[in-house]
Design an enzyme around this catalytic site. Structure first.
Site, short mmCIF file in Angstrom:
data_model
loop_
_atom_site.label_atom_id
_atom_site.label_comp_id
_atom_site.label_asym_id
_atom_site.label_seq_id
_atom_site.Cartn_x
_atom_site.Cartn_y
_atom_site.Cartn_z
N GLU A 177 0.82 -1.20 0.00
CA GLU A 177 0.00 0.00 0.00
C GLU A 177 0.86 1.27 0.00
O GLU A 177 1.08 1.88 1.05
CB GLU A 177 -0.94 0.02 1.21
CG GLU A 177 -1.91 1.21 1.20
CD GLU A 177 -2.82 1.28 2.42
OE1 GLU A 177 -3.64 2.20 2.49
OE2 GLU A 177 -2.69 0.41 3.31
N LYS A 214 -2.73 -2.10 -3.03
CA LYS A 214 -3.78 -1.24 -2.50
C LYS A 214 -3.37 0.20 -2.79
O LYS A 214 -2.37 0.69 -2.26
CB LYS A 214 -3.98 -1.45 -1.00
CG LYS A 214 -5.10 -0.59 -0.41
CD LYS A 214 -5.44 -0.98 1.03
CE LYS A 214 -6.49 -0.05 1.61
NZ LYS A 214 -6.92 -0.44 2.97
#
Length: 296
Positions: A177, A214
């Site tokens: 992420e 993500k």
């Protein structure tokens, strides 16, 4: 109970989204305040974490929090080690056919070269073993980009992939992420630089290795389409990044193949003071809207 391969197939091909219930020490007071619990209602860290666990348990046990529309759940470490009733939380989720992930990062370093790298992650291998023994499928770790600084963005991506490789070697699937701050003045340019660096690192993965990404909802619709279709990417999740649920869902609908992994946007309308019916209705509305945006 899911096998590991069934969980991969569920995350890769399933219709639905990921619920992010992974607020940690630093963000817990803010999360509780949003839920209607201020700092006067708990006396120390132990009580604070019990309050957030009670909130998460209320969400997870709700009838609308089901595998019909939710694929998996990202947990904070204390939640992973906790119980619902007498059952470990990961087992409870697996019995609901929800895939459990664990947040493993320990927060962010100070801003440098336009980014905030992750702090060192101590005892990662032993923590991963414990998570796997509890039935956890994968992990999540977050760092943040604020400026279109080539050096900083390259460092962010290299750090994410380095930890990702360690996590893969322990038999878990990492969610990488590298968040782009939604308020960055050169957000589109950052996303372009970020994608180039991600592709460089993906090309280094072996035939057997694959990860989950993500990413912040991009400025240009379908900007991450090539990553969605990349052989080394199991799935691309989107973070809400501070957008309200309506804005996040509208942006998500413009990015085919990307599914939500929302936290604030999912939980924002839930309050401790709500009756069970009111709570259930609010949660149901949020789940339905995020699900619809994830499959559009």
């Amino acid at each position: 109970m899911y096998t590991f391969q069934q969980q991969i197939e569920r995350i890769r091909d399933g219709k639905g989204f990921i619920a992010a219930l992974d607020q940690s020490g630093g963000s817990t007071p803010k999360a509780l305040l949003g839920y209607g619990v201020d700092e006067n209602q708990y006396k120390d860290e132990t009580e604070m974490f019990q309050r957030i666990h009670d909130m998460r348990s209320r969400v997870i046990t709700n009838e609308h929090f089901s595998s019909d529309k939710i694929l998996g759940v990202i947990l904070f470490e204390r939640t992973m080690k906790g119980v619902i009733g007498k059952e470990p939380v990961p087992s409870f989720l697996l019995n609901k056919e929800l895939v459990p992930f664990l947040k493993v990062d320990k927060g962010l370093e100070d801003l440098s070269d336009g980014v905030k790298l992750m702090k060192p992650i101590p005892n990662l291998e032993s923590r991963l073993k414990e998570a796997k023994d509890l039935g956890v499928f994968g992990t999540k770790m977050r760092s943040v980009i604020y400026e279109n600084n080539a050096k900083g963005i390259a460092a962010i991506v290299k750090q994410q992939f380095a930890f990702g490789l360690e996590i893969l070697s322990c038999g878990l699937i990492p969610i990488l992420e590298p968040e782009v701050d939604i308020h960055a003045k050169d957000k589109a340019e950052i996303e372009s630089t970020l994608k180039k660096n991600i592709r460089l690192e993906l090309d280094k993965l072996s035939k057997e290795q694959a990860i989950i990404l993500k990413l912040t909802l991009p400025t240009v619709p379908d900007f991450y389409k090539d990553l969605v279709n990349h052989a080394k990417v199991i799935r691309v999740f989107a973070l809400s990044g501070g957008y309200d649920i309506e804005t996040a869902n509208t942006l998500l609908e413009k990015n085919k193949g990307v599914i939500a992994s929302f936290s604030r946007a999912l939980l924002n309308d839930l309050k401790q003071q709500q009756s069970d019916d009111e709570f259930s209705t609010s949660l149901s509305h949020a789940i339905d809207s995020i699900y619809k945006a994830s499959i559009t």
